[in-house]
Design an enzyme around this catalytic site. Structure first.
Site, mmCIF file in Angstrom:
data_model
loop_
_atom_site.group_PDB
_atom_site.id
_atom_site.type_symbol
_atom_site.label_atom_id
_atom_site.label_comp_id
_atom_site.label_asym_id
_atom_site.label_seq_id
_atom_site.Cartn_x
_atom_site.Cartn_y
_atom_site.Cartn_z
ATOM 1 N N ASN A 858 -75.776 17.918 -18.079
ATOM 2 C CA ASN A 858 -76.112 16.555 -18.503
ATOM 3 C C ASN A 858 -76.065 15.485 -17.423
ATOM 4 O OD1 ASN A 858 -76.426 17.302 -21.294
ATOM 5 N ND2 ASN A 858 -74.212 17.464 -21.418
ATOM 6 N N TYR A 859 -75.283 15.680 -16.367
ATOM 7 C CA TYR A 859 -75.058 14.579 -15.426
ATOM 8 C C TYR A 859 -75.484 14.852 -13.987
ATOM 9 C CZ TYR A 859 -72.502 12.575 -19.302
ATOM 10 O OH TYR A 859 -72.188 12.072 -20.529
ATOM 11 N N ILE A 860 -75.500 16.104 -13.578
ATOM 12 C CA ILE A 860 -75.929 16.439 -12.220
ATOM 13 C C ILE A 860 -77.426 16.728 -12.246
ATOM 14 C CG2 ILE A 860 -75.729 18.115 -10.348
ATOM 15 C CD1 ILE A 860 -72.811 18.538 -11.183
#
Length: 903
Positions: A858-860
């Site tokens: 979700n974030y990288i």
């Protein structure tokens, strides 16, 4: 300057403030004249907490209007100047001691048993070691932002800074500063909650309830493909339910990342066809001899009540849920309601049985029935399972795909949720409540005007049918637990979802240009004269440095009382001199967020001021700030910038820097994977993606340890074979070379040998059964039992061989024409496997408290992973499962020819 004489020392437990102190505590004096360097933020996550730690039930968030007349006046002034409220009241910066409340902590238990991640060399927490790295990365970000802006300044007429100034239409003067303006954040208006939740959700769900919000929610594009892309789609016109052949799939791939970009992407589709939703099967009543027992008496129930009793009875093995008092209470309340509505319970003779107490209910007969049914299902022949799967696939096929602008796209969650008991996450107040069966009359269908509307089940009709091409959902309904809407969306591998992910990461990349100015501004505003400005700056600092979620206001008293940065209350923040802040609250999904951090001194001072009397438990820390106001302010720097973008930016930018600085030379594949995972772990810690150590972790580690020991035993046997082939090797290599590894002892070897014999026996039996099954399918006679006995002789011979080796302490060389060279090569291969498993064990143990998947998915930015894999020749399969490779197909394909891509 010293504080008043009646200051009490800080109560501490295990080195930090006790979470359950029953007396009022005051902070130590702050020495305003002392000048100390600003420390880099340090986080000690999921640290030890003692005392009462039961679930908290906070009240509904108070209105902002209720705090308008709070007087923050202090007994003395600080050299930092005065905070000015909108009413021009004098508010000192930080001079008196803030009174901390009695900690009535009612949060989930602290993870005392969860050790902090530590380096093997010393006892310093990993989070502390990351502080210097974070500081260097932030400096690098500042340099990069300046370089980007300088480069853009050459090719553009105006700089980003000018654009920001021109954007603000409703500027208001900054208190106490002549000629200065700042964008209004609406603090004098009422804080609205409508729409805040959607705006701040960490998932980029392309969902909208109102047409006007669609563009910002969908985050998708429906760019027109080139004629070359469209042609095959017309040729291959098939039913929506059919799955394309492998050749077609590759030929017709919609490379939306290469397609021309549309200026207005509010229209999501032009044509849309689908087959609706798949309902769960109807309830099958229990056999007549299986009854719920109340106070020793088997009872008869209406079929609806029996189904609800079955929900609880079938999950008795899930003790985490069924032994939870809240779960029991909620279930029993709903069960009683169904009983009352359906005529109650009766005994065998038809007499009424009044069910009053949950403790007298016995669900064991129901559990045993369902358990036996599941075991029988598992034990079925493979052919029967295969036939059932084929039948299931046939039923699901029409719902799996839709036609979106003529393209075949996979649908995600086309199944309507079956009825059952709501479990929730964390300490949810509604856990155990009955999720009712969803009927067609509750479902709204969204489809193209020209498309055929799916036929509802016989005797039913849809709630509504609409043709909203600004929405990306195919069907929706409202569930009964929280009143939230459930949507049928396209699958993770679809172009719509891919475009949403792409936009999210591109927005985070764009933040690189502005991050230096944002940090400079909020650092300056930490000392702003206006209370609202100072609160906003402090909130942005916490969101940026510690990845706090922005937080949203709650609309109902029954909703789980989770909070984020803007909705922190008095009791959620504890201060400890000189600059330590302890956060303790229920975060997303009702999971406890505990974080002990070291902050900038000015931030510490500000939080003291925000907690000044008459503030008390239940009051907001940031009473001059809402999420909407915060996001409005952030959007003045960059269109579309919200608080959640900081998590994606910080995770991706940190990962990019960590990967860039890796020294990968002659590392093995396992070492490269571990290096990547180590970087991922640091990002997960930054984002506070913690998890409790699973119950199976110890068993998994023990199993992995046994595999390593097994390889060491195998290596020793090969060394002994070396002596069997050439006895001179002992003199050549030395006696130590042939000694048994220290990890192995006689008892373990005996146990391992027995395991190897049984393992071989099991493999032979399974192979025999598989061969017979194949013969049966081909119409041939099954193999006789004597064939199995003949095959099992190999296991018996292995047992005899081990027995002989234990007695003679010699191992005969195995294989065809064994030589010293061959055996030495075998030993080298085994040693490589041992090193690989040891790396895996260290990696798994390091990840026991950190959820790597959340940050990676979700974030990288997935393109970072793809570039790393390409650069160091690591198969992308080592980082992304098949599902993730399909989800991030756009990332894999878009940078496959770009060796210089950077976040």
């Amino acid at each position: 300057m010293s504080d008043s004489d009646d200051d009490m020392p800080l109560a501490r437990t295990n080195g930090h403030l006790s979470a359950s102190s029953n007396s009022k505590i005051r902070g130590k004096a702050m020495n305003n004249s002392a000048t100390k360097p600003k420390p880099a933020p340090v986080s000690i996550r999921n640290g030890p907490v003692n005392g009462d730690a039961s679930p908290q039930a906070n009240g509904k968030r108070k209105s902002r209007a209720s705090t308008n007349n709070v007087n923050y006046k202090d007994a003395s002034e600080s050299e930092d100047g005065r905070l000015v409220k909108r009413q021009r009241k004098v508010i000192p910066d930080d001079s008196d001691d803030e009174v901390l409340s009695k900690r009535k902590t009612k949060l989930p238990p602290a993870a005392d048993e969860t050790a902090m991640i530590e380096d093997s060399d010393d006892d310093q927490p990993l989070t502390a070691k990351l502080a210097s790295k974070r500081k260097a990365i932030e400096k690098n970000a500042e340099k990069e932002a300046k370089a980007i802006n300088a480069s853009e300044a050459k090719s553009k007429k105006s700089t980003p800074k000018k654009a920001v100034k021109d954007e603000s239409d409703d500027d208001v003067p900054l208190a106490g500063a002549k000629g200065k303006k700042r964008p209004s954040n609406g603090i004098n208006g009422k804080a609205k909650t409508n729409g805040v939740k959607k705006e701040e959700s960490d998932s980029d769900a392309p969902i909208r309830k109102k047409a006007k919000t669609a563009p910002s929610k969908a985050n998708v594009k429906t760019e027109k493909a080139t004629p070359a892309k469209k042609a095959p789609a017309k040729k291959a016109k098939k039913e929506v339910s059919e799955e394309p052949a492998e050749g077609e799939d590759e030929e017709e791939e919609y490379r939306w990342w290469d397609a021309p970009k549309k200026e207005d992407d509010s229209i999501k589709w032009t044509t849309l066809e689908h087959n609706g939703v798949l309902f769960p099967p109807p309830y099958e009543p229990l056999p007549k001899d299986v009854k719920l027992i109340y106070d020793g008496t088997p009872v008869n129930l209406h079929v609806e009540a029996e189904e609800v009793a079955g929900f609880f009875g079938s999950m008795l093995n899930s003790t985490h849920n069924v032994e939870n008092p809240t779960f029991q209470k909620n279930f029993f309340a709903d069960f009683k309601e169904v009983l009352d509505r359906t005529g109650g319970a009766t005994d065998r003779k038809g007499n009424k049985v009044d069910i009053k107490e949950f403790s007298k209910l016995d669900f064991k007969p129901i559990f045993e029935y369902y358990h036996a049914k599941n075991e029988a299902k598992k034990a079925r022949p493979a052919a029967e399972k295969k036939a059932e799967k084929a039948e299931k696939d046939k039923i699901e096929a029409p719902y799996m795909y839709c036609k979106w602008d003529g393209r075949k796209e996979k649908v995600g969650n086309f199944r309507v949720e079956p009825p059952g008991l709501f479990r929730g996450r964390g300490e949810h107040p509604k856990t155990g409540k009955v999720k009712k069966r969803v009927m067609p009359e509750q479902i709204t269908i969204n489809i193209g005007k020209e498309a055929k509307v799916p036929t509802p089940p016989e005797g039913h009709k849809w709630k509504a049918v609409q043709h909203d091409n600004k929405a990306t959902w195919l069907a929706m309904w409202q569930e009964n637990i929280n009143g939230s809407y459930k949507y049928v969306m396209l699958g993770a591998t679809s172009a719509v979802k891919g475009q949403s992910d792409f936009k999210k990461f591109e927005k985070a990349r764009e933040l690189k240009k502005h991050i230096a100015r944002i940090r400079k501004d909020y650092t300056k505003d930490l000392k702003a004269e206006a209370m609202a400005d100072r609160q906003r700056a402090t909130a942005v600092y916490l969101i940026d440095k510690f990845a706090l979620r922005a937080g949203n206001e709650k609309d109902t008293e029954n909703e789980a009382e989770t909070v984020g940065c803007c909705s922190l209350k008095y009791e959620h923040v504890t201060l400890r001199e000189p600059n330590t802040v302890i956060f303790d609250f229920l975060g997303k999904d009702s999971i406890r967020f505990y974080d002990e951090v070291t902050v900038d001194r000015q931030v510490f001072k500000n939080l003291r001021v925000f907690k000044k009397p008459p503030k008390k438990e239940g009051d907001d820390i940031f009473d001059r700030l809402t999420t909407t106001q915060l996001n409005k302010h952030l959007s003045s720097y960059m269109p579309g910038l919200t608080a959640k973008v900081f998590r994606t930016y910080n995770a991706s930018y940190t990962m990019a820097n960590l990967l860039k600085n890796l020294k990968v030379e002659d590392n093995t594949m396992a070492e490269k994977i571990k290096l990547y995972n180590d970087c991922n772990r640091e990002v997960a810690i930054l984002c506070n993606h913690k998890r409790t150590v699973g119950a199976s972790h110890e068993a998994q580690m023990e199993k992995l340890g046994d595999r390593i020991k097994g390889l060491k035993y195998q290596k020793w046997r090969n060394k002994m074979m070396l002596l069997d082939v050439d006895s001179k090797q002992k003199k050549k290599k030395g006696a130590e070379y042939f000694e048994l590894d220290a990890d192995l002892d006689e008892a373990w070897i005996q146990e391992h040998q027995n395991f190897l014999v049984e393992e071989q026996r099991t493999k032979i039996q399974k192979k025999f059964e598989k061969d017979n099954q194949k013969r049966q399918e081909e119409g041939e006679k099954p193999l006789p039992d004597k064939e199995l006995k003949e095959r099992l002789r190999a296991a018996d011979e292995l047992a005899k061989k081990f027995k002989k080796e234990n007695k003679t302490k010699k191992v005969e060389a195995e294989g065809k024409a064994p030589t010293v060279e061959k055996i030495e090569n075998n030993i080298l291969k085994i040693e490589e496997r041992i090193r690989t498993l040891e790396l895996q064990a260290a990696d798994r143990d390091g990840n026991k408290e950190v959820a790597l998947g959340t940050s990676k998915i979700n974030y990288i930015d997935p393109r970072l992973t793809v570039v790393f894999a390409k650069k160091f020749d690591v198969p992308i399969e080592k980082f992304f499962s098949k599902t993730l490779r399909e989800k991030f197909n756009w990332a894999i394909k878009s940078v496959e020819d770009d060796d210089n891509w950077e976040f």
